[in-house]
Design a protein around this motif. Structure first.
Motif, PDB file in Angstrom:
ATOM      1  N   LEU A  89     -54.685 -29.153  60.957  1.00 28.72           N
ATOM      2  CA  LEU A  89     -53.400 -28.510  61.234  1.00 28.72           C
ATOM      3  C   LEU A  89     -52.387 -29.570  61.610  1.00 28.72           C
ATOM      4  CD1 LEU A  89     -54.561 -25.605  63.572  1.00 28.72           C
ATOM      5  CD2 LEU A  89     -53.902 -25.395  61.164  1.00 28.72           C
ATOM      6  N   GLU A  90     -51.126 -29.372  61.180  1.00 31.03           N
ATOM      7  CA  GLU A  90     -50.011 -30.125  61.732  1.00 31.03           C
ATOM      8  C   GLU A  90     -49.425 -29.232  62.806  1.00 31.03           C
ATOM      9  OE1 GLU A  90     -47.402 -31.143  58.496  1.00 31.03           O
ATOM     10  OE2 GLU A  90     -48.685 -32.835  57.955  1.00 31.03           O
ATOM     11  N   VAL A  91     -49.372 -29.737  64.022  1.00 30.22           N
ATOM     12  CA  VAL A  91     -48.834 -28.968  65.142  1.00 30.22           C
ATOM     13  C   VAL A  91     -47.416 -29.470  65.364  1.00 30.22           C
ATOM     14  CG1 VAL A  91     -49.140 -28.384  67.570  1.00 30.22           C
ATOM     15  CG2 VAL A  91     -51.146 -28.761  66.102  1.00 30.22           C
ATOM     16  N   SER A  97     -32.797 -27.452  66.318  1.00 34.46           N
ATOM     17  CA  SER A  97     -32.958 -27.105  64.897  1.00 34.46           C
ATOM     18  C   SER A  97     -32.739 -28.331  64.016  1.00 34.46           C
ATOM     19  CB  SER A  97     -31.979 -25.998  64.504  1.00 34.46           C
ATOM     20  OG  SER A  97     -30.652 -26.487  64.540  1.00 34.46           O
ATOM     21  N   ALA A  98     -33.590 -28.476  63.005  1.00 35.97           N
ATOM     22  CA  ALA A  98     -33.464 -29.563  62.019  1.00 35.97           C
ATOM     23  C   ALA A  98     -34.472 -29.297  60.911  1.00 35.97           C
ATOM     24  CB  ALA A  98     -33.735 -30.927  62.665  1.00 35.97           C
ATOM     25  N   GLY A  99     -34.377 -30.090  59.855  1.00 37.74           N
ATOM     26  CA  GLY A  99     -35.399 -30.111  58.814  1.00 37.74           C
ATOM     27  C   GLY A  99     -35.728 -28.755  58.236  1.00 37.74           C
ATOM     28  N   SER A 100     -37.031 -28.468  58.127  1.00 37.21           N
ATOM     29  CA  SER A 100     -37.464 -27.242  57.444  1.00 37.21           C
ATOM     30  C   SER A 100     -37.051 -25.991  58.222  1.00 37.21           C
ATOM     31  CB  SER A 100     -38.978 -27.249  57.209  1.00 37.21           C
ATOM     32  OG  SER A 100     -39.680 -27.133  58.422  1.00 37.21           O
ATOM     33  N   PHE A 101     -36.877 -26.099  59.548  1.00 44.14           N
ATOM     34  CA  PHE A 101     -36.420 -24.934  60.332  1.00 44.14           C
ATOM     35  C   PHE A 101     -34.999 -24.548  59.914  1.00 44.14           C
ATOM     36  CE2 PHE A 101     -34.269 -22.789  63.729  1.00 44.14           C
ATOM     37  CZ  PHE A 101     -35.226 -21.959  64.315  1.00 44.14           C
ATOM     38  N   ALA A 102     -34.118 -25.560  59.860  1.00 42.45           N
ATOM     39  CA  ALA A 102     -32.720 -25.306  59.507  1.00 42.45           C
ATOM     40  C   ALA A 102     -32.635 -24.738  58.089  1.00 42.45           C
ATOM     41  CB  ALA A 102     -31.919 -26.600  59.627  1.00 42.45           C
ATOM     42  N   PHE A 176     -41.216 -32.915  66.454  1.00 48.39           N
ATOM     43  CA  PHE A 176     -42.277 -33.871  66.097  1.00 48.39           C
ATOM     44  C   PHE A 176     -43.516 -33.118  65.643  1.00 48.39           C
ATOM     45  CE2 PHE A 176     -44.767 -33.246  69.992  1.00 48.39           C
ATOM     46  CZ  PHE A 176     -43.811 -32.794  70.874  1.00 48.39           C
ATOM     47  N   LYS A 177     -44.410 -33.911  65.016  1.00 44.09           N
ATOM     48  CA  LYS A 177     -45.663 -33.375  64.490  1.00 44.09           C
ATOM     49  C   LYS A 177     -46.829 -34.068  65.188  1.00 44.09           C
ATOM     50  CE  LYS A 177     -47.658 -35.311  61.161  1.00 44.09           C
ATOM     51  NZ  LYS A 177     -48.838 -36.140  60.848  1.00 44.09           N
ATOM     52  N   LEU A 178     -47.783 -33.291  65.652  1.00 39.07           N
ATOM     53  CA  LEU A 178     -48.995 -33.845  66.264  1.00 39.07           C
ATOM     54  C   LEU A 178     -50.214 -33.421  65.451  1.00 39.07           C
ATOM     55  CD1 LEU A 178     -48.353 -32.897  70.021  1.00 39.07           C
ATOM     56  CD2 LEU A 178     -47.902 -35.116  68.941  1.00 39.07           C
ATOM     57  N   PRO A 196     -41.691 -42.983  64.708  1.00 39.53           N
ATOM     58  CA  PRO A 196     -40.506 -42.471  63.999  1.00 39.53           C
ATOM     59  C   PRO A 196     -40.869 -41.811  62.657  1.00 39.53           C
ATOM     60  CG  PRO A 196     -40.187 -44.747  64.699  1.00 39.53           C
ATOM     61  CD  PRO A 196     -41.625 -44.440  64.908  1.00 39.53           C
ATOM     62  N   ASP A 197     -42.126 -42.016  62.183  1.00 42.60           N
ATOM     63  CA  ASP A 197     -42.580 -41.299  60.983  1.00 42.60           C
ATOM     64  C   ASP A 197     -42.839 -39.828  61.295  1.00 42.60           C
ATOM     65  OD1 ASP A 197     -42.610 -43.638  59.502  1.00 42.60           O
ATOM     66  OD2 ASP A 197     -44.678 -43.412  58.824  1.00 42.60           O
ATOM     67  N   THR A 198     -43.199 -39.536  62.531  1.00 47.01           N
ATOM     68  CA  THR A 198     -43.680 -38.184  62.872  1.00 47.01           C
ATOM     69  C   THR A 198     -42.753 -37.439  63.841  1.00 47.01           C
ATOM     70  OG1 THR A 198     -45.022 -39.011  64.720  1.00 47.01           O
ATOM     71  CG2 THR A 198     -46.093 -38.903  62.572  1.00 47.01           C
ATOM     72  N   CYS A 199     -41.687 -38.109  64.295  1.00 49.26           N
ATOM     73  CA  CYS A 199     -40.749 -37.483  65.237  1.00 49.26           C
ATOM     74  C   CYS A 199     -39.334 -37.572  64.672  1.00 49.26           C
ATOM     75  CB  CYS A 199     -40.709 -38.247  66.571  1.00 49.26           C
ATOM     76  SG  CYS A 199     -42.271 -38.423  67.403  1.00 49.26           S
ATOM     77  N   ARG A 200     -38.471 -36.603  65.020  1.00 53.13           N
ATOM     78  CA  ARG A 200     -37.030 -36.784  64.800  1.00 53.13           C
ATOM     79  C   ARG A 200     -36.432 -37.243  66.124  1.00 53.13           C
ATOM     80  NH1 ARG A 200     -37.338 -32.197  61.114  1.00 53.13           N
ATOM     81  NH2 ARG A 200     -36.952 -33.059  59.042  1.00 53.13           N
ATOM     82  N   LEU A 201     -35.758 -38.378  66.069  1.00 55.29           N
ATOM     83  CA  LEU A 201     -35.212 -39.019  67.264  1.00 55.29           C
ATOM     84  C   LEU A 201     -33.747 -39.324  66.996  1.00 55.29           C
ATOM     85  CD1 LEU A 201     -38.288 -41.395  67.590  1.00 55.29           C
ATOM     86  CD2 LEU A 201     -37.728 -39.580  69.208  1.00 55.29           C
ATOM     87  N   ASP A 211     -34.984 -42.366  62.827  1.00 54.71           N
ATOM     88  CA  ASP A 211     -36.333 -41.961  62.420  1.00 54.71           C
ATOM     89  C   ASP A 211     -36.434 -41.915  60.903  1.00 54.71           C
ATOM     90  OD1 ASP A 211     -35.474 -39.354  61.384  1.00 54.71           O
ATOM     91  OD2 ASP A 211     -34.939 -38.974  63.474  1.00 54.71           O
ATOM     92  N   LYS A 212     -37.552 -41.380  60.428  1.00 56.11           N
ATOM     93  CA  LYS A 212     -37.875 -41.413  58.999  1.00 56.11           C
ATOM     94  C   LYS A 212     -36.916 -40.585  58.143  1.00 56.11           C
ATOM     95  CE  LYS A 212     -41.879 -40.780  56.027  1.00 56.11           C
ATOM     96  NZ  LYS A 212     -43.211 -40.156  56.012  1.00 56.11           N
ATOM     97  N   ASP A 213     -36.108 -39.721  58.727  1.00 50.54           N
ATOM     98  CA  ASP A 213     -35.123 -38.993  57.929  1.00 50.54           C
ATOM     99  C   ASP A 213     -34.179 -39.966  57.211  1.00 50.54           C
ATOM    100  OD1 ASP A 213     -35.972 -36.404  58.139  1.00 50.54           O
ATOM    101  OD2 ASP A 213     -34.498 -35.785  59.641  1.00 50.54           O
ATOM    102  N   PHE A 215     -35.072 -42.570  55.648  1.00 48.25           N
ATOM    103  CA  PHE A 215     -35.779 -42.828  54.376  1.00 48.25           C
ATOM    104  C   PHE A 215     -35.797 -41.555  53.523  1.00 48.25           C
ATOM    105  CE2 PHE A 215     -39.899 -42.366  52.183  1.00 48.25           C
ATOM    106  CZ  PHE A 215     -39.820 -43.430  51.295  1.00 48.25           C
ATOM    107  N   ARG A 216     -36.187 -40.418  54.146  1.00 52.55           N
ATOM    108  CA  ARG A 216     -36.297 -39.174  53.369  1.00 52.55           C
ATOM    109  C   ARG A 216     -34.979 -38.813  52.698  1.00 52.55           C
ATOM    110  NH1 ARG A 216     -38.558 -37.065  58.508  1.00 52.55           N
ATOM    111  NH2 ARG A 216     -40.843 -37.104  58.403  1.00 52.55           N
ATOM    112  N   ARG A 217     -33.870 -39.046  53.407  1.00 47.90           N
ATOM    113  CA  ARG A 217     -32.562 -38.592  52.924  1.00 47.90           C
ATOM    114  C   ARG A 217     -31.697 -39.718  52.351  1.00 47.90           C
ATOM    115  NH1 ARG A 217     -31.029 -34.219  57.743  1.00 47.90           N
ATOM    116  NH2 ARG A 217     -33.110 -33.300  57.857  1.00 47.90           N
TER     117      ARG A 217
END
Ligand code: 5GP
Length: 238
Positions: A89-91, A97-102, A176-178, A196-201, A211-213, A215-217
């Protein structure tokens, strides 16, 4: 500690056996992927930053009473960790709000929630890591009710700690993802990485993404953002 054969190579890390069956070595790469591997690239120095940042944060979490897989930093890129059976699981914990939630709810990024949310994705590349609810986690036998109670409690404690820590660094912990794992005796511990790969900061003053956004964006300044967030952490420790 003797490093033995490579057991696994993931998108961002390699895992090696050791001469102790209860311990593994994780080696962090500079490779970066996004959108379930559809976007590929490299971020110079990322492996060193993610290794060192994750280890420092996990050591702090241990001192705050959160059990983790961390044992010892071996080098810039390599860390000795306890062997766990990963709960698939990704927790994901969200404060803002950001990313897939938004995207899912059609709202702007940056809405501060009245209280943090905890959600789960089923770690399955072939299915694109779908969102999953507790009844379906139990139906699929991915974790027990007791394990999920422990995971949710730990995720909330990790959030409370990290939010405070990053706030002292002038950084907003957006989400973030745990990942969690089971030790041989069944104890649930925090595994994988916190980076920074797993958190939005976001910079608390300017909202700049550190963070990694980046790179993603395709926002540019990716290496600089990783270096800046690491500098904030080191300044806090100094
Ligand atoms: P979102 O669901 O908005 O895309 O991501 C929420 C948070 O979890 C973000 O901080 C993001 O970095 C992290 N996250 C979600 N899925 C993954 C994943 O597959 N890999 C990594 N590294 N982080 C993820």
């Amino acid at each position: 500690m003797e490093k033995r054969e490579q057991l696994y190579e993931g998108k961002a890390k390699k895992v090696y056996a050791t001469d102790d069956p209860a311990l593994l070595i994780v080696s962090y790469k500079d490779d970066a992927t996004a959108f379930n591997g559809k976007k590929k690239g490299s971020i110079a120095g990322k492996g060193v930053i993610n290794n060192q940042m994750s280890n420092r944060l996990m050591q702090r979490l241990e001192r705050a009473g959160v059990p983790t897989h961390f044992v010892e930093e071996l080098s810039e890129r390599e860390t000795l960790v306890k062997k766990v059976q990963i709960v698939p699981l990704e927790v994901i914990v969200r404060n803002v709000s950001a990313g897939s939630f938004a995207k899912r709810y059609g709202v702007a990024e940056g809405i501060v929630f009245p209280s943090p949310t905890v959600e789960f994705s089923y770690k399955n590349d072939a299915l694109d890591d779908p969102l999953i609810c507790l009844p379906h986690i139990f139906a699929l036998g991915l974790a027990t009710k007791e394990e999920m109670a422990a995971i949710i409690d730990l995720a909330r404690r990790v959030n409370a700690f990290l939010r405070g820590f990053w706030s002292e660094c002038g950084v907003t912990l957006v989400d973030f993802k745990l990942e969690f794992g089971r030790l041989a005796d069944g104890t649930i511990v925090l595994a994988d990485e916190i980076s920074p790969d797993t958190c939005r900061l976001w910079d608390s003053a300017t909202g700049e993404k550190l963070d990694k956004d980046r790179f993603r964006r395709d926002l540019g300044g990716v290496e600089e953002a990783y270096a800046e967030i690491m500098r904030r952490l080191l300044d806090h420790d100094a």
